[in-house]
Design an enzyme around this catalytic site. Structure first.
Site, PDB file in Angstrom:
ATOM      1  N   ARG A  25       0.490  -1.099  -0.172  1.00 37.18           N
ATOM      2  CA  ARG A  25      -0.194  -0.138  -0.194  1.00 37.18           C
ATOM      3  C   ARG A  25       1.070   2.029   0.016  1.00 37.18           C
ATOM      4  O   ARG A  25       0.734   2.307  -0.416  1.00 37.18           O
ATOM      5  CB  ARG A  25      -0.921  -0.333   0.855  1.00 37.18           C
ATOM      6  CG  ARG A  25      -2.003  -1.062   1.522  1.00 37.18           C
ATOM      7  CD  ARG A  25      -2.503  -1.119   2.337  1.00 37.18           C
ATOM      8  NE  ARG A  25      -1.638  -1.412   3.612  1.00 37.18           N
ATOM      9  CZ  ARG A  25      -1.297  -0.966   4.808  1.00 37.18           C
ATOM     10  NH1 ARG A  25      -2.941  -0.078   5.235  1.00 37.18           N
ATOM     11  NH2 ARG A  25      -0.851  -1.259   5.460  1.00 37.18           N
ATOM     12  N   ASP A  50      10.914  25.341   8.634  1.00 39.79           N
ATOM     13  CA  ASP A  50      10.915  24.260   7.664  1.00 39.79           C
ATOM     14  C   ASP A  50      10.446  25.247   6.515  1.00 39.79           C
ATOM     15  O   ASP A  50      10.141  25.880   5.821  1.00 39.79           O
ATOM     16  CB  ASP A  50       9.702  23.365   8.132  1.00 39.79           C
ATOM     17  CG  ASP A  50      10.045  22.504   9.472  1.00 39.79           C
ATOM     18  OD1 ASP A  50      11.003  22.625   9.468  1.00 39.79           O
ATOM     19  OD2 ASP A  50       9.320  21.725   9.446  1.00 39.79           O
ATOM     20  N   HIS A  64      26.362  27.536   1.565  1.00 35.39           N
ATOM     21  CA  HIS A  64      25.994  28.559   2.424  1.00 35.39           C
ATOM     22  C   HIS A  64      26.447  27.950   3.520  1.00 35.39           C
ATOM     23  O   HIS A  64      26.674  27.092   4.246  1.00 35.39           O
ATOM     24  CB  HIS A  64      24.277  28.300   2.192  1.00 35.39           C
ATOM     25  CG  HIS A  64      24.551  28.451   0.371  1.00 35.39           C
ATOM     26  ND1 HIS A  64      22.364  28.354   0.527  1.00 35.39           N
ATOM     27  CD2 HIS A  64      24.564  29.467  -0.794  1.00 35.39           C
ATOM     28  CE1 HIS A  64      22.203  28.148  -1.580  1.00 35.39           C
ATOM     29  NE2 HIS A  64      23.692  29.451  -1.534  1.00 35.39           N
ATOM     30  N   LYS A  73      20.772  22.363  10.159  1.00 34.62           N
ATOM     31  CA  LYS A  73      20.344  21.849   9.388  1.00 34.62           C
ATOM     32  C   LYS A  73      19.611  20.492   9.234  1.00 34.62           C
ATOM     33  O   LYS A  73      20.644  20.009   8.489  1.00 34.62           O
ATOM     34  CB  LYS A  73      20.253  22.808   8.184  1.00 34.62           C
ATOM     35  CG  LYS A  73      20.488  23.721   7.560  1.00 34.62           C
ATOM     36  CD  LYS A  73      20.681  24.176   5.982  1.00 34.62           C
ATOM     37  CE  LYS A  73      21.217  26.008   6.240  1.00 34.62           C
ATOM     38  NZ  LYS A  73      21.633  25.733   4.724  1.00 34.62           N
ATOM     39  N   HIS A 120      26.551  24.466   3.723  1.00 33.40           N
ATOM     40  CA  HIS A 120      25.774  23.350   2.714  1.00 33.40           C
ATOM     41  C   HIS A 120      25.678  23.558   1.902  1.00 33.40           C
ATOM     42  O   HIS A 120      25.307  24.685   1.365  1.00 33.40           O
ATOM     43  CB  HIS A 120      25.007  23.175   4.016  1.00 33.40           C
ATOM     44  CG  HIS A 120      23.980  22.394   3.083  1.00 33.40           C
ATOM     45  ND1 HIS A 120      22.086  22.852   2.613  1.00 33.40           N
ATOM     46  CD2 HIS A 120      23.479  21.110   3.362  1.00 33.40           C
ATOM     47  CE1 HIS A 120      21.498  22.007   2.577  1.00 33.40           C
ATOM     48  NE2 HIS A 120      22.375  20.351   2.491  1.00 33.40           N
ATOM     49  N   TYR A 133      14.427  21.272   4.471  1.00 32.93           N
ATOM     50  CA  TYR A 133      14.568  21.518   5.681  1.00 32.93           C
ATOM     51  C   TYR A 133      14.667  21.961   6.676  1.00 32.93           C
ATOM     52  O   TYR A 133      13.447  22.600   6.569  1.00 32.93           O
ATOM     53  CB  TYR A 133      16.542  21.357   4.835  1.00 32.93           C
ATOM     54  CG  TYR A 133      16.724  22.917   4.363  1.00 32.93           C
ATOM     55  CD1 TYR A 133      17.162  24.292   5.009  1.00 32.93           C
ATOM     56  CD2 TYR A 133      16.069  22.680   3.020  1.00 32.93           C
ATOM     57  CE1 TYR A 133      16.928  25.293   4.559  1.00 32.93           C
ATOM     58  CE2 TYR A 133      15.548  24.268   2.452  1.00 32.93           C
ATOM     59  CZ  TYR A 133      17.012  24.996   3.473  1.00 32.93           C
ATOM     60  OH  TYR A 133      16.764  26.557   2.563  1.00 32.93           O
ATOM     61  N   ASP A 173      25.777  31.775  -5.922  1.00 36.24           N
ATOM     62  CA  ASP A 173      26.813  30.973  -6.143  1.00 36.24           C
ATOM     63  C   ASP A 173      27.906  31.402  -6.822  1.00 36.24           C
ATOM     64  O   ASP A 173      29.219  31.087  -6.457  1.00 36.24           O
ATOM     65  CB  ASP A 173      25.749  29.657  -6.049  1.00 36.24           C
ATOM     66  CG  ASP A 173      24.382  29.630  -4.967  1.00 36.24           C
ATOM     67  OD1 ASP A 173      24.678  30.093  -3.476  1.00 36.24           O
ATOM     68  OD2 ASP A 173      24.099  28.767  -4.645  1.00 36.24           O
TER      69      ASP A 173
END
Length: 186
Positions: A25, A50, A64, A73, A120, A133, A173
């Site tokens: 299921r 969140d 970052h 995190k 991260h 996260y 970035d």
């Protein structure tokens, strides 16, 4: 314990695997339980935010960190697959500049605990990925920093052979600091 913890070569960064109950299921898993998290990691920090991002194949986000209001995190993937990376940015650490990378996917249901003091980032290896996260502090854009994803000092071994083209980066970035001009935690 409903949560299996596996140390990485950076001992503060921990792979977490929740217990999954499945049959024809579908499945059920407890994606977060504060008591189980603390038992598995020894960390008792509160989570205050969140976040959920969706990224296409080849998107690379990071590396970052927030120099003030540092965020721990707890990261996971609910759709697709990513290569997730943490880099030690603590000047006082014997492992400063070292990194660890882990594949996170909807299939393996792994989570990664990235403590405060680490940069991260991740790259998407599937057609797309939903990345969720929890953070231990609020987003503070004035304190956000980025370390170049391809900095030769850190030398992250990104799985670029799995990409169809060069990684897709945001302007922020693409302009990230190199190791010799990066800010560090004390």
């Amino acid at each position: 314990m409903s949560l299996k913890a596996t140390a990485t070569r950076l001992p503060e960064v921990v792979i977490l695997e929740p217990r999954v109950f499945g049959d024809e299921r579908g499945f059920f898993m407890e994606s977060f339980n504060a008591a189980s998290f603390q038992e598995a990691t020894g960390v008792a920090l509160p989570f205050v935010q969140d976040n959920h991002s969706r990224s296409a194949h080849g998107v690379l986000r990071g590396l970052h960190y927030q120099i003030r209001n540092p965020q721990g995190k707890l990261v996971r993937v609910t759709s697709g697959r990513v290569f997730d990376v943490a880099v030690d940015m603590r000047r006082s650490s014997p492992r400063v500049g070292q990194w660890v990378g882990v594949e996170l996917s909807a299939d393996n249901k792994r989570q990664l605990w990235v403590p405060p003091g680490f940069a991260h980032g991740f790259v998407v290896l599937s057609d797309s990925a939903d990345f969720l996260y929890k953070t231990t502090d609020y987003y503070a854009p004035q304190h956000e920093r980025a370390l170049a994803w391809n900095d030769p000092h850190v030398n992250v071994e990104w799985p670029l052979s799995e990409l169809r083209q060069a990684p897709a980066l945001s302007a922020k970035d693409a302009a990230a600091a190199r190791w010799d001009s990066a800010e560090f935690f004390d």
